[in-house]
Design a protein around this motif. Structure first.
Motif, short mmCIF file in Angstrom:
data_model
loop_
_atom_site.label_atom_id
_atom_site.label_comp_id
_atom_site.label_asym_id
_atom_site.label_seq_id
_atom_site.Cartn_x
_atom_site.Cartn_y
_atom_site.Cartn_z
N VAL A 184 -22.84 2.34 7.37
CA VAL A 184 -22.59 3.54 8.17
C VAL A 184 -23.10 3.35 9.59
N GLN A 185 -24.30 2.83 9.73
CA GLN A 185 -24.87 2.59 11.06
C GLN A 185 -24.02 1.61 11.85
N GLY A 186 -23.63 0.52 11.21
CA GLY A 186 -22.83 -0.49 11.91
C GLY A 186 -21.48 0.03 12.34
N ALA A 187 -20.80 0.79 11.47
CA ALA A 187 -19.47 1.32 11.79
C ALA A 187 -19.55 2.32 12.94
N VAL A 188 -20.52 3.23 12.88
CA VAL A 188 -20.67 4.22 13.95
C VAL A 188 -21.02 3.55 15.27
N THR A 205 -7.51 -3.03 11.73
CA THR A 205 -6.57 -2.08 11.12
C THR A 205 -6.70 -0.72 11.77
N THR A 206 -7.94 -0.26 11.97
CA THR A 206 -8.18 1.03 12.61
C THR A 206 -7.76 1.00 14.07
N ASN A 238 -7.12 0.61 4.38
CA ASN A 238 -8.44 -0.03 4.37
C ASN A 238 -8.91 -0.31 5.79
N GLY A 239 -9.26 0.78 6.49
CA GLY A 239 -9.75 0.65 7.85
C GLY A 239 -11.21 1.05 7.95
N MET A 240 -11.66 1.22 9.19
CA MET A 240 -13.06 1.57 9.44
C MET A 240 -13.41 2.94 8.89
N GLY A 241 -12.46 3.88 8.98
CA GLY A 241 -12.71 5.21 8.49
C GLY A 241 -12.97 5.24 7.00
N ASP A 250 -19.29 -8.82 8.71
CA ASP A 250 -18.11 -9.29 7.98
C ASP A 250 -17.33 -8.12 7.38
N GLU A 251 -18.05 -7.11 6.88
CA GLU A 251 -17.39 -5.93 6.32
C GLU A 251 -16.57 -5.22 7.39
N ILE A 252 -17.14 -5.12 8.60
CA ILE A 252 -16.45 -4.41 9.68
C ILE A 252 -15.28 -5.24 10.20
#
Length: 313
Positions: free
Chosen positions: A281-285, A97-98, A263-266, A89-91
């Motif tokens: 961090v793991q999920g985003a990468v 946006t990213t 407010n993007g992934m970065g 959900d956070e991602i």
């Protein structure tokens, strides 16, 4: 073509497995106890043990990895240590946006890079060529964070004589083009310089081929020779660079999003690193890495669309 696509999809499986292993190993590459780091230095042993139990850190590493991959294949990337919300959900709240920022930056980079590269190749060793390559070198040398701050100073804050309606908006991401222009320029400028240099080099190789001289000898117009014959064959290495640049934009948007408060992934990743929220961090990468592999797969498929002579075996 269908056999080629299936074969390339199968070839991406080991790559994705390797990426998943590296992403999973992030937690173990940090010196010290991951649970203690996430809990903070002043956390009680009970809190540390709760985090360790919640993340399954008490299990052996292979068991943790297979459990992690089982959850990933089901779309479960865990829960945020900070907010308690699902990482998915956070991602989702930041992902598009990213992607949108990276897509617009890629469009700008391709547009400027192709035009500059074609002009530079057609007029090679002239002042036009030299000027374009100097500008491209400048674009390659500029750090994003410095260029973004300069754009804010020039076009958002602006000089005293600049009317207010002409000033760009230097924060956020929305429907207002003034809000989107500066981040896109900041992110896309370096990519435009790389594409311009690659287009020039590839075009010079193609322009010297026999079939180009034959087309000119038949009396074809210069525009037809350049755009219909030369450019199409010169695009193969350029497309490779474009695919890599788009993937680079996805990862390189971290600084741009931080500078412009997007407010993007970065920005999500940076905030997660600051708060030691390693599931985020793991999920985003992992998501960005998977998307990068998928983009490269599309690039490989596009080779055959542009050039029918490419062997797919």
């Amino acid at each position: 073509m269908s056999k080629f696509i299936i074969r390339r999809l199968l070839q991406t499986i080991p790559v994705l497995l390797g990426v998943s292993i590296l992403v999973f190993s992030m937690m173990y590459l940090i010196p010290g106890d991951p649970a203690q780091i996430m809990a903070g230095e002043g956390a009680s042993p009970k809190t540390v043990e709760q985090i360790r139990e919640k993340l399954g850190l008490n299990e052996p590493a292979p068991v943790q990895y297979f459990s992690y991959m089982k959850n990933v294949l089901q779309g479960d990337l865990g829960n945020s240590v900070r907010s308690g919300r699902a990482v998915t959900d956070e991602i989702k709240a930041r992902f598009w946006t990213t992607v949108e920022l990276s897509f617009y930056a890629t469009i700008l980079a391709v547009f400027l890079g192709l035009i500059a590269g074609i002009i530079s190749a057609v007029r090679h060793y002239t002042w036009s060529d030299i000027s374009i390559m100097i500008v491209a070198l400048f674009g390659l040398s500029m750090p994003n964070f410095w260029f973004g701050l300069m754009l804010i100073q020039w076009f958002a804050i602006g000089p005293d004589w600049m009317p207010e309606f002409m000033k760009m908006r230097a924060s956020g991401w929305g429907d207002d083009w003034r809000q989107m222009l500066l981040p896109v320029i900041t992110l896309g400028t370096g990519g435009a310089a790389i594409i311009a240099r690659m287009t020039r080099s590839s075009m010079l190789d193609v322009i010297g081929q026999d079939y180009i001289r034959t087309a000119r000898a038949k009396g074809m117009g210069e525009r037809v020779v350049i755009y219909r014959h030369a450019l199409k064959n010169a695009l193969i290495p350029v497309i490779t660079v474009v695919g890599l640049e788009f993937g680079g934009f996805l990862g390189g948007a971290v600084l741009t999003e931080s500078i412009f408060a997007i407010n993007g992934m970065g920005r999500l990743t940076i905030d997660a690193i600051r708060t030691r929220d390693f599931p985020i961090v793991q999920g985003a990468v992992l998501v960005i890495s998977f998307l990068f592999v998928f983009v490269n797969l599309l690039v490989d498929i596009s080779y055959r669309v542009l050039n029918k002579r490419i062997d797919l075996n």
